[in-house]
Design a protein around this motif. Structure first.
Motif, PDB file in Angstrom:
ATOM      1  N   VAL A 164       0.848  -1.188   0.000  1.00  0.00           N
ATOM      2  CA  VAL A 164       0.000   0.000   0.000  1.00  0.00           C
ATOM      3  C   VAL A 164       0.886   1.241   0.000  1.00  0.00           C
ATOM      4  CG1 VAL A 164      -1.734   1.310   1.278  1.00  0.00           C
ATOM      5  CG2 VAL A 164      -1.907  -1.171   1.152  1.00  0.00           C
ATOM      6  N   LEU A 165       0.652   2.118  -0.973  1.00  0.00           N
ATOM      7  CA  LEU A 165       1.434   3.348  -1.085  1.00  0.00           C
ATOM      8  C   LEU A 165       0.711   4.475  -0.352  1.00  0.00           C
ATOM      9  CD1 LEU A 165       2.349   3.195  -4.899  1.00  0.00           C
ATOM     10  CD2 LEU A 165       3.342   1.940  -2.977  1.00  0.00           C
ATOM     11  N   ILE A 166       1.483   5.220   0.432  1.00  0.00           N
ATOM     12  CA  ILE A 166       0.882   6.263   1.256  1.00  0.00           C
ATOM     13  C   ILE A 166       1.802   7.492   1.253  1.00  0.00           C
ATOM     14  CG2 ILE A 166       0.141   6.863   3.598  1.00  0.00           C
ATOM     15  CD1 ILE A 166      -0.415   3.872   4.035  1.00  0.00           C
ATOM     16  N   PRO A 167       1.263   8.669   0.916  1.00  0.00           N
ATOM     17  CA  PRO A 167       2.095   9.879   0.920  1.00  0.00           C
ATOM     18  C   PRO A 167       2.624  10.198   2.323  1.00  0.00           C
ATOM     19  CG  PRO A 167      -0.013  10.280  -0.174  1.00  0.00           C
ATOM     20  CD  PRO A 167      -0.111   8.943   0.475  1.00  0.00           C
ATOM     21  N   ASP A 168       3.744  10.880   2.388  1.00  0.00           N
ATOM     22  CA  ASP A 168       4.327  11.191   3.704  1.00  0.00           C
ATOM     23  C   ASP A 168       3.510  12.217   4.484  1.00  0.00           C
ATOM     24  OD1 ASP A 168       4.910  13.388   2.155  1.00  0.00           O
ATOM     25  OD2 ASP A 168       7.093  13.211   2.304  1.00  0.00           O
ATOM     26  N   SER A 169       2.537  12.843   3.812  1.00  0.00           N
ATOM     27  CA  SER A 169       1.684  13.812   4.516  1.00  0.00           C
ATOM     28  C   SER A 169       0.430  13.160   5.094  1.00  0.00           C
ATOM     29  CB  SER A 169       1.272  14.923   3.544  1.00  0.00           C
ATOM     30  OG  SER A 169       0.526  14.379   2.469  1.00  0.00           O
ATOM     31  N   ALA A 170       0.289  11.836   4.945  1.00  0.00           N
ATOM     32  CA  ALA A 170      -0.975  11.166   5.279  1.00  0.00           C
ATOM     33  C   ALA A 170      -1.249  11.105   6.775  1.00  0.00           C
ATOM     34  CB  ALA A 170      -0.976   9.750   4.710  1.00  0.00           C
ATOM     35  N   PRO A 175      -1.254   4.385   7.372  1.00  0.00           N
ATOM     36  CA  PRO A 175      -0.291   3.280   7.502  1.00  0.00           C
ATOM     37  C   PRO A 175      -0.691   2.261   8.581  1.00  0.00           C
ATOM     38  CG  PRO A 175       0.658   5.364   8.295  1.00  0.00           C
ATOM     39  CD  PRO A 175      -0.620   5.698   7.593  1.00  0.00           C
ATOM     40  N   ALA A 176      -1.313   2.732   9.658  1.00  0.00           N
ATOM     41  CA  ALA A 176      -1.720   1.786  10.714  1.00  0.00           C
ATOM     42  C   ALA A 176      -2.802   0.846  10.198  1.00  0.00           C
ATOM     43  CB  ALA A 176      -2.206   2.543  11.949  1.00  0.00           C
ATOM     44  N   SER A 177      -3.722   1.376   9.405  1.00  0.00           N
ATOM     45  CA  SER A 177      -4.777   0.519   8.839  1.00  0.00           C
ATOM     46  C   SER A 177      -4.192  -0.471   7.842  1.00  0.00           C
ATOM     47  CB  SER A 177      -5.853   1.376   8.146  1.00  0.00           C
ATOM     48  OG  SER A 177      -6.479   2.227   9.075  1.00  0.00           O
ATOM     49  N   ALA A 178      -3.227   0.003   7.060  1.00  0.00           N
ATOM     50  CA  ALA A 178      -2.587  -0.893   6.095  1.00  0.00           C
ATOM     51  C   ALA A 178      -1.900  -2.047   6.830  1.00  0.00           C
ATOM     52  CB  ALA A 178      -1.590  -0.121   5.239  1.00  0.00           C
ATOM     53  N   ALA A 179      -1.259  -1.720   7.950  1.00  0.00           N
ATOM     54  CA  ALA A 179      -0.601  -2.779   8.737  1.00  0.00           C
ATOM     55  C   ALA A 179      -1.633  -3.735   9.313  1.00  0.00           C
ATOM     56  CB  ALA A 179       0.236  -2.153   9.852  1.00  0.00           C
ATOM     57  N   MET A 180      -2.757  -3.197   9.810  1.00  0.00           N
ATOM     58  CA  MET A 180      -3.827  -4.052  10.340  1.00  0.00           C
ATOM     59  C   MET A 180      -4.340  -4.997   9.253  1.00  0.00           C
ATOM     60  SD  MET A 180      -4.993  -3.654  13.560  1.00  0.00           S
ATOM     61  CE  MET A 180      -6.754  -3.826  13.812  1.00  0.00           C
ATOM     62  N   ALA A 181      -4.305  -4.507   8.009  1.00  0.00           N
ATOM     63  CA  ALA A 181      -4.790  -5.317   6.894  1.00  0.00           C
ATOM     64  C   ALA A 181      -3.707  -6.276   6.381  1.00  0.00           C
ATOM     65  CB  ALA A 181      -5.277  -4.408   5.765  1.00  0.00           C
ATOM     66  N   GLY A 182      -2.576  -6.313   7.084  1.00  0.00           N
ATOM     67  CA  GLY A 182      -1.514  -7.239   6.704  1.00  0.00           C
ATOM     68  C   GLY A 182      -0.700  -6.777   5.518  1.00  0.00           C
ATOM     69  N   CYS A 183      -0.767  -5.505   5.186  1.00  0.00           N
ATOM     70  CA  CYS A 183      -0.044  -4.989   4.022  1.00  0.00           C
ATOM     71  C   CYS A 183       1.272  -4.341   4.438  1.00  0.00           C
ATOM     72  CB  CYS A 183      -0.887  -3.933   3.306  1.00  0.00           C
ATOM     73  SG  CYS A 183      -2.399  -4.595   2.609  1.00  0.00           S
ATOM     74  N   SER A 184       2.181  -4.248   3.482  1.00  0.00           N
ATOM     75  CA  SER A 184       3.392  -3.480   3.736  1.00  0.00           C
ATOM     76  C   SER A 184       3.162  -2.065   3.216  1.00  0.00           C
ATOM     77  CB  SER A 184       4.587  -4.123   3.057  1.00  0.00           C
ATOM     78  OG  SER A 184       4.378  -4.154   1.670  1.00  0.00           O
ATOM     79  N   VAL A 185       3.842  -1.117   3.849  1.00  0.00           N
ATOM     80  CA  VAL A 185       3.603   0.292   3.542  1.00  0.00           C
ATOM     81  C   VAL A 185       4.813   0.881   2.841  1.00  0.00           C
ATOM     82  CG1 VAL A 185       3.216   2.573   4.564  1.00  0.00           C
ATOM     83  CG2 VAL A 185       2.074   0.562   5.527  1.00  0.00           C
ATOM     84  N   VAL A 186       4.568   1.567   1.736  1.00  0.00           N
ATOM     85  CA  VAL A 186       5.641   2.293   1.058  1.00  0.00           C
ATOM     86  C   VAL A 186       5.276   3.775   1.076  1.00  0.00           C
ATOM     87  CG1 VAL A 186       6.878   2.654  -1.107  1.00  0.00           C
ATOM     88  CG2 VAL A 186       6.179   0.340  -0.423  1.00  0.00           C
ATOM     89  N   GLN A 187       6.156   4.569   1.636  1.00  0.00           N
ATOM     90  CA  GLN A 187       5.878   5.996   1.762  1.00  0.00           C
ATOM     91  C   GLN A 187       6.267   6.735   0.484  1.00  0.00           C
ATOM     92  OE1 GLN A 187       6.423   7.801   5.695  1.00  0.00           O
ATOM     93  NE2 GLN A 187       7.743   9.286   4.698  1.00  0.00           N
ATOM     94  N   THR A 209       1.517  -3.700  -5.968  1.00  0.00           N
ATOM     95  CA  THR A 209       0.779  -2.564  -5.419  1.00  0.00           C
ATOM     96  C   THR A 209      -0.714  -2.853  -5.360  1.00  0.00           C
ATOM     97  OG1 THR A 209       2.415  -1.055  -6.318  1.00  0.00           O
ATOM     98  CG2 THR A 209       0.286  -0.101  -5.679  1.00  0.00           C
ATOM     99  N   ALA A 210      -1.242  -2.856  -4.131  1.00  0.00           N
ATOM    100  CA  ALA A 210      -2.681  -3.065  -3.965  1.00  0.00           C
ATOM    101  C   ALA A 210      -3.419  -1.749  -4.134  1.00  0.00           C
ATOM    102  CB  ALA A 210      -2.972  -3.650  -2.590  1.00  0.00           C
ATOM    103  N   ALA A 211      -2.867  -0.686  -3.555  1.00  0.00           N
ATOM    104  CA  ALA A 211      -3.597   0.584  -3.585  1.00  0.00           C
ATOM    105  C   ALA A 211      -2.691   1.748  -3.239  1.00  0.00           C
ATOM    106  CB  ALA A 211      -4.753   0.549  -2.586  1.00  0.00           C
ATOM    107  N   LEU A 212      -3.146   2.923  -3.656  1.00  0.00           N
ATOM    108  CA  LEU A 212      -2.608   4.182  -3.141  1.00  0.00           C
ATOM    109  C   LEU A 212      -3.699   4.778  -2.262  1.00  0.00           C
ATOM    110  CD1 LEU A 212      -0.631   6.690  -3.139  1.00  0.00           C
ATOM    111  CD2 LEU A 212      -2.002   7.543  -5.062  1.00  0.00           C
TER     112      LEU A 212
END
Lengths: 486, 449
Positions: A164-170, A175-187, A209-212
């Motif tokens: 899951v891609l997440i902007p650094d301003s998010a 990112p916490a939800s992505a982790a709960m969903a078992g995903c890795s986070v790319v900033q 990539t699952a989502a941005l």
């Protein structure tokens, strides 16, 4: 003036009673006949013993030590602390809503199902999505649900994407939800304008990539102008686009997540749709999706057959449930009432005024505080206390100083990409008079930070307690009262 | 135009403000939204209503629902019809509480913070546990968070859940586990309770937690003797979902060695509200406090040494720790926790015990009367609290339709969730059911064929 407030446990007297209950109207059996001794409580129950009058005085005294939207201005960035209309509370408290059991037969709850059906239709229209579930009860809960839907969608196509891609301003919940969903986070970094760095995004996109996850306008209050290109890039890589609805208040009637290319959106009814925050909750985080994700929505959805509404559980591809029942229905009633009273023009005017208020304040305050991203903002903007920091005055100090002016401070130290951030969201329900008073207070604090920094760093002076020691609370956690602690 | 009374800016002020910004129109403030994604036209929403019209409309929708005030209900299954003293609504209706945000600015949030601290304390006193958080969404997600936390504590990835746990909760738990890549395995029933021998054989080295419910979904009291010893012996945690109303009478999670005690707090002063807002309460042993999900209020001192309260241990949380947070939870159910605190304060220890006793006694009365009827049998033997499962002589769906004609909302149809039971229903009797209402139910059932 400053005084501690005694705890409930330091009040009352043995034998004192508050609420009374009726006598038992069936023949009472000996306790041991119904509950074997080993199943009985052995611990004594040491709750306080209080009269009803003592209880109400206690909580009235506590309420006087608390600031709400009804007490004063609450420019808390990304939280949309707008006025909470009173009629909404009346509506939700109607016995025909408040005293419904979630397992009642559909035939007995037609009014509630119709309300959900209509509220869904309104939100579909406002967001440009195809279906909405009301099961998630908070923004972060919506994020988790949305990610579950996205993962289920990919899996149904035989793809195990979990990045899951997440902007650094998010928001931190992304990112916490992505982790709960078992995903890795790319900033994904922001560029100099404060917007998503499109080139960096393109580089990060791949077959995993699952989502941005994106907030638009973003947490700097800036509209992601390249949203169409962002959407095309994400979709081109086989990913989906997730809309964090925390900032929807800025764009109602002007643009819709669905039209921007988002596939999944969560809304915060407790922000955009005027339901109260309750000191931290309850909220409601409905999730809307485009057609291709509809089969995966949580169980059940409200459907209509002829004139009748029913809960549809026959949805074989559904992810299942994310809440025990139907989400925070009581909150949906309030948001529905708000939408019904605002109408299309009212919602659009709310967005317009929210943006106008923010730009007005930003233009004035950028003379006293550093505005790192000086461009048109939407419903919020982020100042930096970097100039004041040179005199030893931090964003936290400025926040505490504002308390003495009767204002709730802006969000501080967020977003993380702005040093000493002060994130201001005035909302549309504040008058120009209030904005001017707030600006004057901010200007005065800025002046003091230059002339007499100790006055600012020593704040607050007029609150029920002085500045509280958070470090001590964390190092020596005391999270409950105990007799010994007194 | 309706709704506009929430917007205080006048046209004159709008013009002045635009001028000071240096733009000529509001439209210019939206010029950063590219034409390609601009919404054209007007949202298709109904004509706005005035307050009076809105109340009439909402009133007519509400009037189309039968509810627990207009009918006699025997539904439970996780959401309960308990008496709510008037004082609860009067406190939660104070706008200093309900219109406030999460108490991040502690100095002007002492009211909410102290109320949460007191709530946490009362949850600890009720459950016997050492530490509690400020609330989670509901009983179902609290159990799921408990399972996730047990996996984090033990570094293991498998969870055992009893089939006697609320099936709605198990659906949520399954979802949370699946998504996170955790394995969930069901422990079968034995006479309506958890098959503990089977549980013991299933607890291997990879198991993080055994999740039970007390009283269980059928209203039965599980045998808790020795369970924590068995679980701890394998290095796993015991996670229990408990009914807070039962706890003044029923052995506490602390007494039988639970590591995490959670459950649905709605019965403590919150209306059923069609299943939400509810209140997930969550308590654990103190040693796991830094692994707990959700907000926690803690005691500290101010600059003059005066007692005060703050949100504490925030480094567990999403806004600090982001993807390494213990949970993603941000908004919780604070106002519902406040209602629970006021409820417990108003009832006190004697009142809380009386509520539990009334539930126990009235449910026993109803159980005896109901199961004396032809064709109605108690589904399982054992000790019950306020609910009980009954095997029926016909379909529950038909029975409940028939009862509705008598203005009675019958028990939950169990067959969709437990097909092995055949026609059966879960009846709930709280302190709000009178003997006359129970007798009326029995009388109605006598006439059902």
């Amino acid at each position: 003036m400053r005084k501690e407030k005694e705890l409930l446990f330091e009040m009352g007297a043995p034998g004192r009673r508050g609420a009374l209950l009726p006598a038992c109207d069936v023949l009472a059996r000996p306790l041991g006949d119904l509950l074997p001794e080993k199943a009985q409580r052995g611990l004594s129950l040491e709750l306080p013993e209080l009269s009803e009058g003592e209880v109400i005085r206690h909580y009235t005294a506590l309420s006087a030590r608390n600031h709400g939207v009804d007490s004063g201005f609450y420019p808390l960035g990304s939280c949309t602390m707008k006025y909470n209309p009173k009629v909404n509370e009346e509506a939700a408290a109607l016995p025909g809503f408040a005293y419904l059991h979630p397992c009642q037969d559909d035939s007995t709850v037609q009014g509630a199902l119709e309300l959900l059906y209509r509220a869904e239709a309104y939100l579909n229209e406002i967001t440009g999505m195809d279906r909405v579930t009301f099961q998630p009860v908070a923004g972060a809960h919506g994020e988790l649900t949305g990610l579950m839907l996205i993962l289920a969608y990919h899996r149904s196509r035989g793809e195990n994407r979990n990045k899951v891609l997440i902007p650094d301003s998010a928001h931190g919940t992304n990112p916490a939800s992505a982790a709960m969903a078992g995903c890795s986070v790319v900033q994904i970094p922001s560029d100099a304008r404060g917007l998503v760095d499109l080139e960096a995004l393109k580089k990060a996109l791949d077959e995993d990539t699952a989502a941005l996850m994106l907030t638009n306008p973003n947490t700097l209050g800036l509209f992601e102008e390249e949203i169409a290109a962002i959407a095309a890039a994400v979709h081109g890589a086989g990913g989906l686009l997730y809309y964090d609805g925390a900032n929807l208040n800025a764009i109602m009637g002007y643009t819709r997540p669905g039209d921007m290319g988002f596939d999944v959106v969560h809304l915060n009814l407790h922000k955009t749709f005027a339901t109260p925050h309750g000191g931290g909750g309850p909220g409601s985080g409905p999730v809307g999706v485009k057609e291709r994700l509809v089969p995966f929505l949580p169980l059940p959805l409200v459907e209509k057959r002829g004139a009748d509404f029913y809960l549809d559980y026959d949805r074989p591809q559904s992810i299942g449930k994310v809440h025990g029942f139907h989400g925070n229905f009581g909150v949906v009633v309030k948001a529905y009432t708000y939408m019904a009273m605002m109408g299309a023009a009212g919602l659009k005017q709310a967005a317009a005024d929210a943006v106008l208020n923010a730009n007005y304040l930003m233009e004035r305050l950028k003379k006293s505080y550093l505005l790192t991203h000086d461009r048109l903002c939407k419903h919020e903007f982020v100042l930096s206390a970097a100039w004041q920091k040179k005199n030893g005055v931090s964003a936290a100090d400025i926040a505490k100083a504002l308390l003495d002016y009767g204002f709730h401070p802006p969000t501080v130290y967020f977003p993380l990409i702005v040093e000493e951030a002060l994130m201001v969201e005035p909302t549309e329900t504040e008058s120009k008079t209030t904005l001017d008073r707030f600006a004057t207070a901010m200007e005065e604090i800025a002046r003091l930070a230059g002339e007499d920094p100790a006055q600012v760093t020593g704040a607050p002076h007029t609150t029920p307690v002085g500045r509280l020691d958070e470090v001590r609370a964390s190092r020596q956690p005391r999270v409950r009262w105990t007799p010994a602690a007194k | 135009m309706s709704g506009m009374h929430y917007l205080p800016l006048t046209d004159k002020e709008r013009r002045e403000m635009l001028e000071s910004i240096g733009v000529s129109s509001v439209e210019e403030l939206f010029r950063d939204i590219p034409a390609k994604v601009r919404f054209q036209g007007k949202l298709r929403l109904p004509q706005p209503l005035s307050e009076w019209e809105a109340l009439a409309h909402l009133g007519s929708l509400a009037a189309r629902n039968k509810n627990l005030k207009s009918c006699v209900s025997f539904l439970g299954a996780g959401v309960y019809d308990h008496f709510i003293p008037s004082i609860v609504r009067h406190v939660t209706g104070r706008s200093e509480f309900y219109t406030s945000y999460t108490p991040y600015q502690a100095e002007i949030s002492q009211g909410v913070l102290q109320a949460i601290f007191e709530y946490q304390t009362m949850i600890c006193l009720l459950t016997g546990m050492e530490a509690a958080n400020a609330s989670l969404y509901d009983g179902a997600t609290a159990l799921a968070e408990g399972a996730v936390m047990a996996c984090a504590v033990t570094g293991r990835s498998k969870v055992l859940v009893s089939r006697s746990v609320n099936p709605f909760y198990r659906q949520v738990l399954e979802n949370y586990c699946d998504t996170r890549g955790l394995t969930l395995e069901e422990v079968p029933l034995r006479e309506g309770k958890t098959d503990l021998a089977k549980a013991e054989s299933l607890i291997g080295d990879g198991v993080a937690a055994l999740a039970l419910q007390q009283p269980n979904f059928f209203g039965l009291l599980e045998e808790m003797d020795g369970v924590s010893g068995m679980v701890h012996g394998r290095g796993a945690l015991l996670v229990v979902s408990v009914d807070p109303i039962s706890l003044p009478l029923v052995r506490t999670p602390a007494e039988y060695g639970a590591d995490i005690a959670c459950g649905e707090g709605q019965p403590l002063g919150n209306p059923p509200s069609f299943g939400g807002p509810l209140l997930g309460f969550f308590a654990a042993r103190e040693k796991y406090i830094r692994r707990m999900p959700g907000r926690i209020a803690g005691e500290t001192v101010d600059s003059d040494g005066r007692r005060g309260f703050v949100l504490t241990l925030q480094t567990r949380e999403q806004h600090i720790r982001r993807e390494r947070a213990t949970s993603n939870i941000c908004s919780n159910q604070a106002l519902n926790a406040l209602a629970a605190a006021v409820y417990m304060a108003a009832l006190g220890p004697a009142g809380m015990r009386e509520v539990a006793e009334l539930c126990l006694q009235k449910a026993a009365y109803a159980r005896e009367k109901l199961t004396a009827l032809d064709g109605f049998r108690l589904a399982f033997p054992g000790a019950y609290f306020k609910e009980f499962a009954v095997r029926l002589p016909g379909e529950a769906l038909d029975l409940n339709r028939y009862l509705l004609e008598h203005n009675i909302i019958g028990g939950l149809d169990l067959e969709p969730y437990y097909p092995e039971l055949g026609p059966s229903a879960l009846f709930c009797v709280t302190e709000t059911r009178t003997r006359a209402e129970i007798d009326a139910l029995v009388q109605a059932l006598e006439g059902w064929s």
